[in-house]
Design a protein around this motif. Structure first.
Motif, PDB file in Angstrom:
ATOM      1  N   SER A 161       7.030  -9.504  -4.031  1.00 27.11           N
ATOM      2  CA  SER A 161       8.115  -8.287  -4.455  1.00 27.11           C
ATOM      3  C   SER A 161       9.334  -8.904  -4.853  1.00 27.11           C
TER       4      SER A 161
ATOM      5  N   VAL B  92       0.973   6.727  -1.864  1.00 26.75           N
ATOM      6  CA  VAL B  92      -0.268   5.815  -2.540  1.00 26.75           C
ATOM      7  C   VAL B  92      -0.385   6.137  -3.956  1.00 26.75           C
TER       8      VAL B  92
ATOM      9  N   SER C  15       6.542   4.288  -3.768  1.00 28.61           N
ATOM     10  CA  SER C  15       6.158   4.404  -2.591  1.00 28.61           C
ATOM     11  C   SER C  15       6.799   4.661  -1.602  1.00 28.61           C
TER      12      SER C  15
ATOM     13  N   ALA D 297       6.788   0.761  -9.006  1.00 32.49           N
ATOM     14  CA  ALA D 297       5.763   1.443  -8.131  1.00 32.49           C
ATOM     15  C   ALA D 297       5.989   1.141  -6.705  1.00 32.49           C
ATOM     16  N   GLU D 298       6.422  -0.150  -6.508  1.00 29.06           N
ATOM     17  CA  GLU D 298       6.751  -0.343  -5.205  1.00 29.06           C
ATOM     18  C   GLU D 298       8.019   0.619  -4.512  1.00 29.06           C
TER      19      GLU D 298
ATOM     20  N   PRO E  29       3.451   2.305   2.114  1.00 28.08           N
ATOM     21  CA  PRO E  29       2.101   1.839   2.079  1.00 28.08           C
ATOM     22  C   PRO E  29       1.556   1.153   1.058  1.00 28.08           C
ATOM     23  N   TRP E  30       2.193   1.323  -0.203  1.00 22.31           N
ATOM     24  CA  TRP E  30       1.924   0.481  -1.492  1.00 22.31           C
ATOM     25  C   TRP E  30       3.061  -0.685  -1.683  1.00 22.31           C
ATOM     26  N   ASN E  31       2.885  -1.693  -1.547  1.00 23.87           N
ATOM     27  CA  ASN E  31       4.094  -2.719  -1.600  1.00 23.87           C
ATOM     28  C   ASN E  31       3.449  -3.988  -2.384  1.00 23.87           C
TER      29      ASN E  31
ATOM     30  N   PRO F 161       2.326   5.210  -6.825  1.00 21.63           N
ATOM     31  CA  PRO F 161       2.639   3.745  -7.321  1.00 21.63           C
ATOM     32  C   PRO F 161       1.365   3.396  -8.098  1.00 21.63           C
ATOM     33  N   ARG F 162       0.175   3.851  -7.394  1.00 21.59           N
ATOM     34  CA  ARG F 162      -1.053   3.492  -8.129  1.00 21.59           C
ATOM     35  C   ARG F 162      -1.339   4.118  -9.695  1.00 21.59           C
TER      36      ARG F 162
END
Length: 572
Positions: A482, A307, A127, A123-124, A475-477, A310-311
Motif C-alpha cells: 500500500s 469488493v 473499498s 481502488a484500495e 476487504p480489498w486492499n 475496487p475490482r
C-alpha cells in the motif's frame, strides 16, 4: 432517560409525525469505518426495513440508501470500460500523443505503469469508503480534522470539474468523427463549429434521456455497450493490420510495415527538449485512461460494493492498459507520416481519420470511422451517467448551488434525473468553447486529466501521511504494498500537473491560438471556489453531512432493543 422500546409491529406518533416500526439496527462501531459521525462512538441507526451489508455500510457513512443496487461486478466493469472508450479516446488524443512525440508506443508503456499505480491506490480507498461521493468523501475522512472541511471542499470541486467536462468533450469528439465521415464522402462539405456544436447538443440530449431511464435498463445497456466497444476495437485493430495497403496508398511507404527502429522511434513535434516532450505526450494516455474511477461513483448502485468496486477499477485500468498498448503497436507499425497527419490535407479535422487514410482504402476507412463514432457515443453516455451520479452525491452534501433540486431522485425511475439535466446544461455551456477554436475546446481534455488525478491522489496522500495510523482498509486492499504504490502514484501526479499545462510551442511562436489554456480553465475556477470557501462557504460548509433523519439515530444507552442487528456478523 431512555425512550420506551418499540416492538417490530408497533407504530407510534410523536410530534405529529409517524414513526414506523424498527426492523433493523446498524451499529456503526461494528462496521470498522470512519464516517460523517466520527469521532462519536456508540451510535446506532434504526431503520424500518431489513438491511444488507451494503446498505449498512452506506448508513454507517451517513447516507440513506436511495438508489437501487442493480450493478454487478461485470456490469460495473462493462460501464467503466465503455467510459474508458479506448477506440474513440485514442482517436481523440492523437493531438496529444502522436502529434507530440511521434508514433512510438513507448510513452504508453511508461505512462500506464504509473497510471496503474494511481488506480491501485484509488481502488484500495474505494473499498474502505464505497459511496457515490467517491474520492472526495474519502478525502474528508482522511484529511487532518482541523482542515477537513477545506480539503473536502477542494476535492469535491476538482472532481466535479473533471466529471462535468467529460461528457461534452466526448460528445464533441463523437460529433467531429461523424461529420468527418460525412466530409470524407462529400467533396463539397466542410464541418463548421456550428455544425459540431449542434450535433454535440443532440448527442448530449439523447444520452441524457438514456441516463434517466430506470437503472435495470441502464445496466443492461451498459453491458451491451461494453461488448460493442470490445468488438469494435478488435475489428478496427484487424482492419488496420489485415487491410493495410499503405504501399499502394502512400508514396512514402516502401514496406508493408514499419521497421522496429522506425516504429519505436521518437519524433519531437514540439519546441521543447525531447525529455519534456515525452512527458507532455502522457496527456494522451492519462486522458484515455482517466475513466477507471467511474465504479467508485456507482458504489451505491452496486452489490457487494466494497469488493466489486475496487475490482472493477483495477480490471478497467489493467485490461484497458494492455489492450491500448496493442492498439498503439498497430498504429506504430502502420503509420506512414506524422507530418502529413498534422497537415490534415483532406480538411477532416480528425488526425485519426487522416492516419487511416494513409493505411486503408476508402470503404475500410468509412467502416473504421463509423465504429469509432459509435464507440464514442457509448463513451459519452457513460460519462454523463457517472457525472450525474457525482452531481447527485455532491448535492446530497449541500455542496452545489441548487442542491435541493439536484439531489432529488425520481420516485418512478429511481434515478437522479435533475442531476442529469443540470449536467447537460453545463455541458452545453462548455461546448460553446468550440466557437473559440480547437485549442479552447481542447483545454477541457487537459482539465479532465488534471482535475481527475488531483482528486484521485488527495486521499492517497492523506492516507500515507496524516491518516497513516488511523486508516482502516476495506476487504480489498494492497497490504504491505500500500505505501510504496501510494508514494509512486503521488509522486507521478505531482510531477505531471505542471507538465500538463505546457503548450507545444514557446517564445515568439506562442500566441493565443497555440496557448495551452488548461491553467486558466482549471486553476481559474479552482481559485474562485477557494476564495468562495474562505470568504463565505467556511461559515456553513463543514464537510460531508449525513442525510439520515435525526429521529433514526440513537446514541449510547438509548439504543432500541427490538429489531435485528446488522453488525460484525452481517459485515462478514
Amino acid at each position: 432517560m431512555s425512550p420506551p422500546p418499540i416492538s417490530p409491529t408497533t407504530t407510534m406518533t410523536t410530534q405529529n409525525r409517524e414513526i414506523s416500526s424498527v426492523k433493523s439496527k446498524v451499529h456503526i462501531d461494528d462496521l470498522n469505518i470512519r464516517s460523517t459521525f466520527s469521532p462519536a462512538q456508540g451510535i446506532t441507526i434504526t431503520v424500518d426495513h431489513e438491511v444488507d451489508a451494503d446498505e449498512a455500510k452506506v448508513l454507517a457513512m451517513g447516507y440513506k440508501q436511495e438508489l437501487k443496487r442493480e450493478f454487478s461486478l461485470w456490469s460495473l466493469f462493462g460501464m467503466s470500460f465503455s467510459l474508458l472508450g479506448l477506440l474513440p479516446s485514442v482517436a481523440a488524443t492523437f493531438f496529444y500523443q502522436q502529434l507530440v512525440i511521434g508514433m512510438s508506443p513507448l510513452p504508453w508503456i511508461i505512462a500506464i505503469i504509473f497510471i496503474t499505480s494511481v488506480a491501485l491506490s484509488l481502488a484500495e480507498i474505494s473499498s474502505a469508503y464505497p459511496c457515490s461521493a467517491g474520492a472526495p468523501y474519502a478525502t474528508s475522512q482522511l484529511a487532518p480534522p482541523k482542515y477537513k472541511a477545506f480539503f473536502s471542499w477542494f476535492a469535491y470541486w476538482t472532481n466535479w470539474f473533471c466529471q462535468i467536462t467529460g461528457s461534452p468533450a466526448v460528445s464533441s469528439t463523437c460529433a467531429s468523427l461523424m461529420l468527418a465521415l460525412y466530409s470524407f464522402n462529400s467533396s463539397t462539405y466542410t464541418p463548421t463549429a456550428g455544425h459540431i456544436f449542434g450535433l454535440s447538443t443532440g448527442i448530449q440530449i439523447v444520452c441524457g434521456i438514456l441516463c434517466s431511464l430506470p437503472l435495470r435498463y441502464v445496466t443492461k445497456f451498459c453491458s451491451f455497450t461494453a461488448w460493442c466497444n470490445v468488438a469494435f476495437l478488435i475489428i478496427v485493430f484487424v482492419m488496420l493490420l489485415g487491410g493495410n495497403q499503405r504501399m499502394e496508398l502512400s508514396e512514402g511507404a516502401t514496406t508493408k510495415f514499419n521497421s522496429n527502429s522506425t516504429a519505436w522511434s521518437l519524433e519531437n513535434q514540439t519546441e521543447w527538449p525531447q525529455g519534456l516532450t515525452f512527458l507532455i505526450s502522457f496527456l494522451g494516455v492519462i486522458w484515455t485512461m482517466s475513466g477507471y474511477d467511474s465504479p467508485f461513483h456507482l458504489a451505491e448502485e452496486c452489490s457487494n460494493a466494497a469488493v466489486a468496486v475496487p475490482r472493477a477499477i483495477v480490471m478497467t485500468s489493467v485490461v484497458g492498459g494492455i489492450i491500448g498498448f496493442f492498439f498503439m503497436i498497430a498504429i506504430a507499425y502502420t503509420l506512414v507520416s506524422i507530418p502529413l497527419v498534422a497537415e490534415d490535407t483532406l480538411g477532416l479535422g480528425q488526425p485519426f481519420v487522416s492516419y487511416m487514410v494513409q493505411v486503408m482504402k476508402h470503404k475500410l476507412v468509412v467502416a473504421s470511422t463509423a465504429f469509432t463514432a459509435i464507440s464514442s457515443f457509448f463513451m459519452s453516455l457513460n460519462c454523463l451517467l457517472t457525472s450525474s451520479r457525482v452531481t447527485f452525491a455532491y448535492s446530497r452534501d449541500g455542496l452545489l448551488p441548487g442542491s435541493d433540486i439536484w439531489k432529488k431522485v425520481n420516485p418512478v425511475t429511481r434515478t437522479p434525473i435533475y442531476a442529469v439535466a443540470i449536467n447537460i446544461i453545463i455541458g452545453e455551456l462548455l461546448l460553446l468553447l468550440k466557437f473559440a477554436g480547437d485549442v479552447a475546446i481542447g483545454a477541457i481534455f487537459s482539465v479532465g486529466a488534471i482535475a481527475a488525478f488531483t482528486s484521485f491522489t488527495l486521499p492517497t496522500l492523506f492516507k500515507l501521511t496524516t491518516a497513516k495510523n488511523t486508516f482502516k482498509p476495506g476487504p480489498w486492499n494492497l497490504g504491505k504494498f500500500s505505501q510504496p504504490i501510494g508514494w509512486v502514484s503521488v509522486a507521478f501526479v505531482v510531477m505531471m500537473i505542471p507538465i500538463l499545462c505546457f503548450p507545444t510551442v514557446k517564445g515568439k511562436d506562442l500566441h493565443p491560438k497555440e496557448m495551452n489554456w488548461t491553467a486558466l480553465v482549471y486553476f481559474g475556477p479552482m481559485l474562485l471556489v477557494t476564495i468562495w470557501y474562505f470568504v463565505d462557504a467556511h461559515k456553513w460548509y463543514k464537510g460531508p453531512k449525513s442525510n439520515i433523519d435525526e429521529a433514526d439515530i440513537v446514541y449510547d444507552a438509548d439504543a432500541i432493543e427490538d429489531g435485528s442487528e446488522v453488525g460484525e456478523e452481517e459485515k462478514r
